[in-house]
Enzyme design. Structure first.
Site, PDB file in Angstrom:
ATOM      1  N   GLU A  87       0.898  -1.176   0.000  1.00 56.05           N
ATOM      2  CA  GLU A  87       0.000   0.000   0.000  1.00 56.05           C
ATOM      3  C   GLU A  87       0.935   1.224   0.000  1.00 56.05           C
ATOM      4  O   GLU A  87       1.042   1.928  -0.992  1.00 56.05           O
ATOM      5  CB  GLU A  87      -0.899  -0.022   1.235  1.00 56.05           C
ATOM      6  CG  GLU A  87      -1.821   1.193   1.375  1.00 56.05           C
ATOM      7  CD  GLU A  87      -2.596   1.218   2.707  1.00 56.05           C
ATOM      8  OE1 GLU A  87      -2.201   0.523   3.664  1.00 56.05           O
ATOM      9  OE2 GLU A  87      -3.608   1.966   2.774  1.00 56.05           O
TER      10      GLU A  87
ATOM     11  N   ASP B  37     -12.318  -0.680   2.231  1.00 56.25           N
ATOM     12  CA  ASP B  37     -11.302  -0.426   3.269  1.00 56.25           C
ATOM     13  C   ASP B  37     -11.926   0.165   4.539  1.00 56.25           C
ATOM     14  O   ASP B  37     -12.266  -0.584   5.453  1.00 56.25           O
ATOM     15  CB  ASP B  37     -10.195   0.480   2.711  1.00 56.25           C
ATOM     16  CG  ASP B  37      -8.852   0.308   3.409  1.00 56.25           C
ATOM     17  OD1 ASP B  37      -8.751  -0.534   4.301  1.00 56.25           O
ATOM     18  OD2 ASP B  37      -7.906   1.026   3.045  1.00 56.25           O
TER      19      ASP B  37
HETATM   20  N1  ADE Z   1      -6.227  -0.056   9.179  1.00 50.94           N
HETATM   21  C1  ADE Z   1      -7.394   0.389   8.712  1.00 50.94           C
HETATM   22  N2  ADE Z   1      -7.270   0.712   7.413  1.00 50.94           N
HETATM   23  C2  ADE Z   1      -6.000   0.456   7.050  1.00 50.94           C
HETATM   24  C3  ADE Z   1      -5.251   0.575   5.850  1.00 50.94           C
HETATM   25  N3  ADE Z   1      -5.789   1.033   4.722  1.00 50.94           N
HETATM   26  N4  ADE Z   1      -3.954   0.217   5.863  1.00 50.94           N
HETATM   27  C4  ADE Z   1      -3.401  -0.246   6.982  1.00 50.94           C
HETATM   28  N5  ADE Z   1      -4.050  -0.370   8.132  1.00 50.94           N
HETATM   29  C5  ADE Z   1      -5.344  -0.035   8.171  1.00 50.94           C
HETATM   30 ZN    ZN Z   2      -7.055  -1.886   4.910  1.00 48.98          ZN
END
Ligand code: ADE
Ligand code: ZN
Length: 340
Positions: A198, A276
């Site tokens: 990410e 998400d």
């Molecule tokens: N916790 C909640 N959303 C998240 C994300 N997008 N990346 C990492 N941890 C998270």
């Molecule tokens: Zn996440």
């Protein structure tokens, strides 16, 4: 026509933090229920603070928001509200994440959040027909020992948990830090997933696959920086649970039009679309499909492929997958979309 198609298609949501479904209105309602003083005067002021610069700036608010979750009814109300939204979007199966350490650190025990979440999932399944598998996430900014203790504390609920996952601050917390707890989870018969790629580098995706033996990668969009990895993800059909609106809000991509979802789909990867933390990122799963359809010009056939991928990538059994895939073909045909 196309918007109707998105709602009508049966879809699985595979990347959804249940604590990330806490809408500002509910934050205020629960704060009032428990006499909690919030740092914001109004729902509007809280929502206005959702202007993030990166993952950490979001996580700071997300953990603060979760502080209003105090009793079983709070976890029930939050989960139930999400399921109503998901049902309206045509979600037929959900695999929510929950973050035990966000709650145990505040003195809220497993019996409180597990009871509330599980009661809502059972009611949602009865009322909306939404099936589910639950994923326990470890907070990667905390220690490996704390993750192991969390897994041990979850054992009384083992039968209600399908998989473990890894979330929170990615940079500086590689999957390799959590090999022991993922080994233990696998020995207990649990499946696994992990956030990787990410904000972190593609090497974290490789670690998650080779060291943690995950079945899916959460996000994974930075895989494109490693051509051999992209080739592997396509060849092995390792699913990526992509979250487009999240990626734009957290500035992984500057604009929706810059997102690589379509390129990955056309490269043959099993990409899925998910929300998400929908209360923080401006939309639920249908909004995420529509944002990508509009920004990237996804065809109806690609929308159908994304719905198919979500079922394929889920932890449903083979028979249930076959039933939903057949239903997707029916819906596609009814909307005039040719499927392979
Ligand atoms: N916790 C909640 N959303 C998240 C994300 N997008 N990346 C990492 N941890 C998270
Ligand atoms: Zn996440």
């Amino acid at each position: 026509m196309s918007t109707d198609l998105i709602t009508a298609l049966p879809k699985a949501e595979l990347h959804l933090h249940i604590e990330g479904t806490l809408e500002p209105e509910m934050v205020f309602r629960l704060a009032a229920r428990h006499g909690v003083k919030l740092a914001y005067d109004s729902v509007e002021a809280l929502r206005a603070a959702y202007d993030f610069t990166d993952l950490q700036s979001f996580l700071d608010l997300y953990y603060a928001g979760a502080d209003v979750l105090r009793d079983e009814q709070d976890f029930y109300d939050m989960t139930r509200a999400y399921l109503a939204r998901a049902a309206a979007d045509g979600v037929v199966h959900v695999e929510p994440f929950f973050d035990p350490q966000t709650h145990t650190a505040r003195g809220i025990g497993f019996e409180v959040f597990m009871s509330g979440i599980l009661r809502a999932l059972a009611d949602g399944e009865r009322e909306y027909g939404i099936s589910w598998r639950l994923i326990l996430c470890f907070l990667r900014h905390l220690s490996a020992d704390e993750a192991m203790a969390t897994l041990e504390a979850a054992l009384p609920w083992r039968a209600s948990i399908t998989a473990v996952g890894l979330d929170s601050s990615e940079r500086g917390h590689p999957p390799s830090k959590f090999v022991a707890v993922f080994d233990r989870a696998r020995a207990l018969g649990l499946l696994s997933v992990a956030h990787a790629g990410e904000e972190g580098p593609p090497a974290y995706i490789v670690e998650a696959l080779d060291l943690l033996h995950v079945r899916r990668i959460d996000h994974g969009v930075r895989c494109v920086e490693d051509a051999a990895l992209v080739e592997r993800l396509a060849r092995e059909r390792i699913p990526l649970t992509v979250c487009p609106l999240s990626n734009v809000k957290l500035r992984v991509f500057q604009r929706a039009a810059d997102h690589n979802l379509k390129a990955l789909l056309e490269r043959g990867l099993c990409v899925t679309v998910n929300s998400d933390d929908p209360a923080y990122f401006g939309g639920y799963v249908g909004d995420n499909y529509r944002a990508m359809q509009q920004a990237l010009g996804l065809s109806d056939a690609q929308i159908v492929q994304l719905a198919r991928n979500s079922i394929e990538a889920s932890f449903l059994d083979a028979a249930a997958k076959q039933r939903w895939l057949a239903r997707i073909t029916e819906v596609a045909t009814a909307h005039g979309v040719a499927t392979p």
